[in-house]
Design a protein around this motif. Sequence first.
Motif, PDB file in Angstrom:
ATOM      1  N   PHE A 207      58.339  70.260  48.891  1.00  0.00           N
ATOM      2  CA  PHE A 207      57.910  69.714  47.604  1.00  0.00           C
ATOM      3  C   PHE A 207      58.912  70.065  46.496  1.00  0.00           C
ATOM      4  O   PHE A 207      59.146  69.262  45.585  1.00  0.00           O
ATOM      5  CB  PHE A 207      56.523  70.241  47.243  1.00  0.00           C
ATOM      6  N   LYS A 208      59.503  71.248  46.572  1.00  0.00           N
ATOM      7  CA  LYS A 208      60.517  71.624  45.583  1.00  0.00           C
ATOM      8  C   LYS A 208      61.737  70.715  45.693  1.00  0.00           C
ATOM      9  O   LYS A 208      62.346  70.335  44.678  1.00  0.00           O
ATOM     10  CB  LYS A 208      60.921  73.088  45.771  1.00  0.00           C
ATOM     11  N   ILE A 209      62.104  70.368  46.928  1.00  0.00           N
ATOM     12  CA  ILE A 209      63.222  69.442  47.138  1.00  0.00           C
ATOM     13  C   ILE A 209      62.895  68.078  46.528  1.00  0.00           C
ATOM     14  O   ILE A 209      63.734  67.455  45.869  1.00  0.00           O
ATOM     15  CB  ILE A 209      63.530  69.314  48.637  1.00  0.00           C
ATOM     16  N   LEU A 210      61.667  67.626  46.733  1.00  0.00           N
ATOM     17  CA  LEU A 210      61.255  66.339  46.186  1.00  0.00           C
ATOM     18  C   LEU A 210      61.265  66.366  44.654  1.00  0.00           C
ATOM     19  O   LEU A 210      61.678  65.391  44.013  1.00  0.00           O
ATOM     20  CB  LEU A 210      59.861  65.977  46.697  1.00  0.00           C
ATOM     21  N   ALA A 211      60.810  67.483  44.072  1.00  0.00           N
ATOM     22  CA  ALA A 211      60.848  67.606  42.608  1.00  0.00           C
ATOM     23  C   ALA A 211      62.284  67.589  42.102  1.00  0.00           C
ATOM     24  O   ALA A 211      62.577  66.976  41.065  1.00  0.00           O
ATOM     25  CB  ALA A 211      60.139  68.891  42.185  1.00  0.00           C
ATOM     26  N   SER A 212      63.193  68.230  42.814  1.00  0.00           N
ATOM     27  CA  SER A 212      64.603  68.234  42.415  1.00  0.00           C
ATOM     28  C   SER A 212      65.204  66.835  42.518  1.00  0.00           C
ATOM     29  O   SER A 212      65.995  66.422  41.648  1.00  0.00           O
ATOM     30  CB  SER A 212      65.394  69.208  43.295  1.00  0.00           C
ATOM     31  N   GLN A 213      64.827  66.088  43.546  1.00  0.00           N
ATOM     32  CA  GLN A 213      65.333  64.718  43.674  1.00  0.00           C
ATOM     33  C   GLN A 213      64.788  63.829  42.561  1.00  0.00           C
ATOM     34  O   GLN A 213      65.508  62.961  42.039  1.00  0.00           O
ATOM     35  CB  GLN A 213      64.953  64.151  45.044  1.00  0.00           C
ATOM     36  N   ALA A 214      63.517  64.029  42.207  1.00  0.00           N
ATOM     37  CA  ALA A 214      62.946  63.265  41.098  1.00  0.00           C
ATOM     38  C   ALA A 214      63.684  63.575  39.799  1.00  0.00           C
ATOM     39  O   ALA A 214      63.970  62.672  39.001  1.00  0.00           O
ATOM     40  CB  ALA A 214      61.462  63.592  40.957  1.00  0.00           C
ATOM     41  N   LEU A 215      64.013  64.849  39.594  1.00  0.00           N
ATOM     42  CA  LEU A 215      64.754  65.230  38.393  1.00  0.00           C
ATOM     43  C   LEU A 215      66.145  64.606  38.400  1.00  0.00           C
ATOM     44  O   LEU A 215      66.659  64.180  37.353  1.00  0.00           O
ATOM     45  CB  LEU A 215      64.846  66.759  38.315  1.00  0.00           C
ATOM     46  N   LEU A 216      66.766  64.525  39.574  1.00  0.00           N
ATOM     47  CA  LEU A 216      68.077  63.894  39.683  1.00  0.00           C
ATOM     48  C   LEU A 216      68.008  62.425  39.267  1.00  0.00           C
ATOM     49  O   LEU A 216      68.846  61.945  38.495  1.00  0.00           O
ATOM     50  CB  LEU A 216      68.581  64.015  41.123  1.00  0.00           C
ATOM     51  N   LEU A 217      67.011  61.708  39.763  1.00  0.00           N
ATOM     52  CA  LEU A 217      66.850  60.306  39.399  1.00  0.00           C
ATOM     53  C   LEU A 217      66.609  60.145  37.899  1.00  0.00           C
ATOM     54  O   LEU A 217      67.160  59.243  37.252  1.00  0.00           O
ATOM     55  CB  LEU A 217      65.683  59.689  40.178  1.00  0.00           C
ATOM     56  N   PHE A 218      65.790  61.038  37.345  1.00  0.00           N
ATOM     57  CA  PHE A 218      65.512  60.972  35.910  1.00  0.00           C
ATOM     58  C   PHE A 218      66.778  61.199  35.094  1.00  0.00           C
ATOM     59  O   PHE A 218      67.037  60.487  34.105  1.00  0.00           O
ATOM     60  CB  PHE A 218      64.447  62.010  35.544  1.00  0.00           C
ATOM     61  N   CYS A 219      67.578  62.194  35.491  1.00  0.00           N
ATOM     62  CA  CYS A 219      68.799  62.497  34.746  1.00  0.00           C
ATOM     63  C   CYS A 219      69.809  61.348  34.854  1.00  0.00           C
ATOM     64  O   CYS A 219      70.486  61.012  33.871  1.00  0.00           O
ATOM     65  CB  CYS A 219      69.420  63.796  35.256  1.00  0.00           C
ATOM     66  N   ILE A 220      69.911  60.750  36.028  1.00  0.00           N
ATOM     67  CA  ILE A 220      70.820  59.613  36.179  1.00  0.00           C
ATOM     68  C   ILE A 220      70.381  58.470  35.277  1.00  0.00           C
ATOM     69  O   ILE A 220      71.195  57.818  34.621  1.00  0.00           O
ATOM     70  CB  ILE A 220      70.860  59.161  37.653  1.00  0.00           C
ATOM     71  N   ASP A 221      69.081  58.256  35.228  1.00  0.00           N
ATOM     72  CA  ASP A 221      68.550  57.172  34.388  1.00  0.00           C
ATOM     73  C   ASP A 221      68.727  57.474  32.899  1.00  0.00           C
ATOM     74  O   ASP A 221      69.252  56.646  32.150  1.00  0.00           O
ATOM     75  CB  ASP A 221      67.069  56.985  34.714  1.00  0.00           C
ATOM     76  N   ARG A 222      68.312  58.647  32.459  1.00  0.00           N
ATOM     77  CA  ARG A 222      68.275  58.955  31.035  1.00  0.00           C
ATOM     78  C   ARG A 222      69.640  59.306  30.464  1.00  0.00           C
ATOM     79  O   ARG A 222      70.114  58.695  29.512  1.00  0.00           O
ATOM     80  CB  ARG A 222      67.286  60.108  30.796  1.00  0.00           C
ATOM     81  N   PHE A 223      70.291  60.262  31.091  1.00  0.00           N
ATOM     82  CA  PHE A 223      71.541  60.750  30.526  1.00  0.00           C
ATOM     83  C   PHE A 223      72.735  59.931  31.002  1.00  0.00           C
ATOM     84  O   PHE A 223      73.737  59.827  30.299  1.00  0.00           O
ATOM     85  CB  PHE A 223      71.715  62.231  30.876  1.00  0.00           C
ATOM     86  N   GLY A 224      72.635  59.328  32.188  1.00  0.00           N
ATOM     87  CA  GLY A 224      73.690  58.473  32.656  1.00  0.00           C
ATOM     88  C   GLY A 224      73.831  57.229  31.785  1.00  0.00           C
ATOM     89  O   GLY A 224      74.917  56.802  31.426  1.00  0.00           O
ATOM     90  N   ALA A 225      72.677  56.668  31.394  1.00  0.00           N
ATOM     91  CA  ALA A 225      72.695  55.505  30.519  1.00  0.00           C
ATOM     92  C   ALA A 225      73.260  55.864  29.150  1.00  0.00           C
ATOM     93  O   ALA A 225      74.011  55.083  28.545  1.00  0.00           O
ATOM     94  CB  ALA A 225      71.281  54.941  30.375  1.00  0.00           C
ATOM     95  N   ALA A 226      72.920  57.047  28.653  1.00  0.00           N
ATOM     96  CA  ALA A 226      73.441  57.466  27.353  1.00  0.00           C
ATOM     97  C   ALA A 226      74.957  57.626  27.396  1.00  0.00           C
ATOM     98  O   ALA A 226      75.662  57.265  26.442  1.00  0.00           O
ATOM     99  CB  ALA A 226      72.771  58.771  26.933  1.00  0.00           C
ATOM    100  N   GLU A 227      75.461  58.162  28.503  1.00  0.00           N
ATOM    101  CA  GLU A 227      76.910  58.353  28.611  1.00  0.00           C
ATOM    102  C   GLU A 227      77.627  57.004  28.687  1.00  0.00           C
ATOM    103  O   GLU A 227      78.732  56.835  28.166  1.00  0.00           O
ATOM    104  CB  GLU A 227      77.223  59.199  29.845  1.00  0.00           C
ATOM    105  N   ARG A 228      77.000  56.021  29.347  1.00  0.00           N
ATOM    106  CA  ARG A 228      77.633  54.723  29.471  1.00  0.00           C
ATOM    107  C   ARG A 228      77.719  53.988  28.144  1.00  0.00           C
ATOM    108  O   ARG A 228      78.604  53.141  27.920  1.00  0.00           O
ATOM    109  CB  ARG A 228      76.850  53.873  30.477  1.00  0.00           C
ATOM    110  N   LYS A 229      76.807  54.296  27.219  1.00  0.00           N
ATOM    111  CA  LYS A 229      76.804  53.626  25.923  1.00  0.00           C
ATOM    112  C   LYS A 229      77.871  54.177  24.986  1.00  0.00           C
ATOM    113  O   LYS A 229      78.213  53.539  23.990  1.00  0.00           O
ATOM    114  CB  LYS A 229      75.428  53.769  25.265  1.00  0.00           C
ATOM    115  N   LYS A 230      78.371  55.372  25.279  1.00  0.00           N
ATOM    116  CA  LYS A 230      79.375  55.979  24.397  1.00  0.00           C
ATOM    117  C   LYS A 230      80.704  55.244  24.513  1.00  0.00           C
ATOM    118  O   LYS A 230      81.093  54.764  25.536  1.00  0.00           O
ATOM    119  CB  LYS A 230      79.557  57.459  24.759  1.00  0.00           C
TER     120      LYS A 230
END
Length: 230
Positions: A207-230
């Motif tokens: 379950f900890k691995i799954l939570a870490s993967q969910a966090l990875l997807l969230f970071c790619i979505d949220r912060f990856g998009a922000a970096e692409r807009k710069k």
Amino acid sequence: MYWIYLTLFILVVLTPKVIAEGVLFLREEDVESLIIFCFGLFAFVLYLAKEKALWRVFQEKLRLQKRTHLITRDLSDSYSYIGGMNRKFDIVKELIFHLPQSMAEMLVKREPETYQPIIQTVKLLAKAAIVSLRFVNMRTKDIEKAVENDPEGIFSAFDAKTLLASKKTFWEEEGCVVIRSPRQAKNMTAYIIFPKATNRIDDIEVFKILASQALLLFCIDRFGAAERKK
């Protein structure tokens, strides 16, 4: 052993025929009685020795049966555990293989479907009908995103303050199991919450691995998009 008893029986029967006179101060009848008594005593001692040996064999048999039962039970538990672990490995492996597809779906703004493989995997492992996936900003202490289907409001008690109050990565509260991603990223952490359906949770690390993967997807979505807009 049976031949010894037969021999003693024959000797007892023949004793009156063999003894024809007394010995010293003993009469003939006394000598015969003494010899027959000695034969009987010898037979009794043999019987006790045989019974003791049989008792030792019986105890050894019981010990071996108990040990065999324990070994059989341990083997059965081992096979069940290995089978369960293989099944869980297949589930997690399928999720990992699905990760690139989830990222691709995220890029075309299909966010709800992005986290479904993780949620479905948690449901399978936890035997839970509903699951909550929450992403909490540890700096602002707000829930920035929640992916869940909670018509009865079971997860309403788990606000950001309640989740951040515990430093554990696994705990039980309000009849639910809470798992936090072991690491944070950009002040963000992910929580998996589901109702407790079994008395014992054996898949905490998964379950900890799954939570870490969910966090990875969230970071790619949220912060990856922000970096692409710069």
